[in-house]
Scaffold this active site. Structure first.
Site, PDB file in Angstrom:
ATOM      1  N   HIS A 121      38.581  22.875  18.595  1.00 42.22           N
ATOM      2  CA  HIS A 121      38.325  21.447  18.413  1.00 42.22           C
ATOM      3  C   HIS A 121      37.972  21.099  16.965  1.00 42.22           C
ATOM      4  O   HIS A 121      37.278  21.831  16.274  1.00 42.22           O
ATOM      5  CB  HIS A 121      37.202  20.979  19.343  1.00 42.22           C
ATOM      6  N   ASP A 122      38.519  19.971  16.533  1.00 42.18           N
ATOM      7  CA  ASP A 122      38.227  19.366  15.228  1.00 42.18           C
ATOM      8  C   ASP A 122      38.763  20.156  14.038  1.00 42.18           C
ATOM      9  O   ASP A 122      38.350  19.909  12.902  1.00 42.18           O
ATOM     10  CB  ASP A 122      36.716  19.125  15.061  1.00 42.18           C
ATOM     11  N   GLY A 139      36.004  26.167  15.788  1.00 42.65           N
ATOM     12  CA  GLY A 139      35.918  24.725  15.634  1.00 42.65           C
ATOM     13  C   GLY A 139      35.624  24.286  14.213  1.00 42.65           C
ATOM     14  O   GLY A 139      34.982  25.000  13.438  1.00 42.65           O
TER      15      GLY A 139
END
Length: 264
Positions: A121-122, A139
């Protein structure tokens, strides 16, 4: 719709250009948008709030847009965005963003992403990168343009990887990897600069000489980071055409977290 295999499951809410190809047994969710010329092979799952650009090649068994592996995530409408002309090989997993950061995982244009690559994520991936098999990004990792990550490279969360840098196979990154640097090891250490890559991209001899001088200041002369940055800044006086390269290096170094530091 003739390019959609009859065994594929396409949600009525999905937005697919009429030129998109979807192979057997693939599943595409209601919040997915795929632009012209993109090919999705068999047995892929594309879900979440995912936007995919033009002329991408997505190979079989990829999972794109699943929720992040983050215990804090509670079904917020975070996103995955993928640009144009990317190759995404078998068994890749790209998660959507998380509400604690940008809420978006992003991939730019013209990237070559090999099998079993994971983008958590991100993560933010630029353009013209190459990720060899089993590259794993935790992440919030930022990867700038023209980066090459060797097979089984593992990157710790929140690390940044500067443009034109390179990692050897089985490298483990715990710190920021500055632009142009070639790294190898567990943990990774700086070994040289990516001179061959720069030549292939049309860097002049003068610009490459300036990159060599940056390497000497950062890694060979025992300088503190502040002193190395001061020496790097002075390179533009002798080599004005290297000004964008010097600026990129200084911008990167000036925004590195003191707790994480750079790969040494």
């Amino acid at each position: 719709m003739s390019k959609i295999h009859p065994t594929a499951i396409i949600s009525p809410g999905a937005q697919l250009d009429s030129s998109v190809t979807v192979g057997p047994y693939s599943v595409i969710g209601p919040h997915v948008r795929i632009d012209a010329g993109t090919t999705v092979a068999s047995h892929c799952v594309i879900e979440g709030h995912t936007t995919i650009g033009r002329d991408n090649r997505i190979f079989q068994f990829s999972s794109l847009g699943a929720v992040p592996q983050d215990k804090k995530y509670t079904n917020e409408p975070c996103e995955l965005t993928i640009g144009d002309r990317n190759t995404i090989r078998e068994f890749c997993t790209f998660n959507i963003g998380s509400p604690g950061d940008r809420a978006v995982t992003s991939v730019g244009n013209d990237n070559w992403i090999m099998a079993y690559v994971h983008l958590a994520h991100d993560c933010a991936v630029g353009n013209h990168t190459i990720f060899a098999n089993n590259t794993q990004l935790a992440g919030h990792v930022v990867v700038d343009d023209w980066v090459i990550l060797g097979g089984f490279t593992v990157v710790h969360q929140f690390c940044r990887i500067g443009a034109h840098s390179f990692t050897a196979m089985n490298s483990l990154l715990f710190g920021d990897l500055p632009p142009f640097v070639m790294a190898q090891g567990q943990p990774a250490q700086a070994r040289s600069m990516n001179f061959e890559g720069l030549r292939r991209r049309g860097f002049s001899a003068e610009r490459i000489a300036a990159v060599k001088a940056m390497h000497k200041a950062l890694y060979r002369d025992g300088l503190s980071l502040a002193d190395a940055m001061a020496r790097i800044a002075s390179l533009t006086e002798k080599t004005p055409e290297a000004t964008p390269d010097v600026k990129m290096m200084l911008d990167f170094l000036s925004t590195t977290s003191p707790q994480r530091g750079i790969v040494r």
